[in-house]
Write a protein that holds these residues in place. Structure first.
Motif, mmCIF file in Angstrom:
data_model
loop_
_atom_site.group_PDB
_atom_site.id
_atom_site.type_symbol
_atom_site.label_atom_id
_atom_site.label_comp_id
_atom_site.label_asym_id
_atom_site.label_seq_id
_atom_site.Cartn_x
_atom_site.Cartn_y
_atom_site.Cartn_z
ATOM 1 N N LYS A 72 -10.293 -9.422 -3.452
ATOM 2 C CA LYS A 72 -9.538 -10.413 -4.239
ATOM 3 C C LYS A 72 -8.054 -10.066 -4.247
ATOM 4 N N ASP A 73 -7.730 -8.774 -4.291
ATOM 5 C CA ASP A 73 -6.331 -8.351 -4.236
ATOM 6 C C ASP A 73 -5.702 -8.716 -2.896
ATOM 7 N N LEU A 74 -6.455 -8.529 -1.828
ATOM 8 C CA LEU A 74 -5.946 -8.845 -0.495
ATOM 9 C C LEU A 74 -5.608 -10.331 -0.373
ATOM 10 N N ASP A 78 1.141 -12.037 -0.184
ATOM 11 C CA ASP A 78 1.853 -13.180 0.410
ATOM 12 C C ASP A 78 3.119 -12.750 1.153
ATOM 13 N N VAL A 79 3.107 -11.546 1.658
ATOM 14 C CA VAL A 79 4.229 -11.044 2.458
ATOM 15 C C VAL A 79 3.691 -10.691 3.843
ATOM 16 N N PRO A 80 4.550 -10.678 4.843
ATOM 17 C CA PRO A 80 4.085 -10.308 6.180
ATOM 18 C C PRO A 80 3.372 -8.948 6.142
ATOM 19 N N THR A 104 -8.321 -11.453 5.928
ATOM 20 C CA THR A 104 -8.273 -11.835 4.516
ATOM 21 C C THR A 104 -6.848 -12.047 4.026
ATOM 22 N N VAL A 105 -5.901 -11.248 4.507
ATOM 23 C CA VAL A 105 -4.505 -11.380 4.091
ATOM 24 C C VAL A 105 -3.897 -12.590 4.800
#
Length: 146
Positions: A72-74, A78-80, A104-105
């Motif tokens: 869920k954290d991943l 919202d950054v490269p 996931t990211v």
């Protein structure tokens, strides 16, 4: 991953922590394949000395922390993001971690280092550095275009 793996690690640490750590580090660096080429006996010994000097309780307790689910954290990142993972990682297999993390990211980029073990920042430092520099350069160009 099968929770039994972690119980086995704990049992090994309790039974004979120095011997367990020696075996763990052998797999961390894939010494049977990379020893004498990309990793020296002295580096493995240094890593063992550091590991065996750590708190026995902390060493044991950290195994339970590996069971923490960060998926869920991943999803909130919202950054490269560059994920670098070796395709010969015996500690945390590529399919179980690196591949899934990059998927996931949002916008995650996966770089797979051929022959890379878990300790690839040492054994494959040149490839890791090239990937990092390419990623930073790509992100600088993308930032300038915004």
């Amino acid at each position: 991953m099968d929770g039994g793996i972690f119980e086995g690690i704990k049992k090994g640490l309790v039974a004979d922590r120095p011997a367990f750590l020696a075996g763990f580090l052998s797999n961390f660096y894939n010494v049977d394949v990379l020893g004498g080429k990309l990793v020296s006996d002295q580096l493995v010994q240094l890593s063992w000395s550091i590991a065996v000097s750590a708190s026995p309780k902390g060493t044991l307790d950290c195994v339970s922390a590996w069971l923490t689910d960060f998926r869920k954290d991943l999803e909130r990142i919202d950054v490269p993001t560059l994920v670098i993972h070796g395709d010969s990682d015996r500690i945390v297999p590529l399919a179980a971690s690196g591949k899934r993390t990059a998927e996931t990211v949002k916008g995650g980029r996966l770089s797979v280092i051929e022959g890379g073990p878990h300790g690839l920042t040492w054994t494959h430092a040149d490839e890791v550095n090239r990937e990092l520099l390419a990623f930073i350069g790509t992100e600088k160009l993308a930032g300038a275009a915004r």
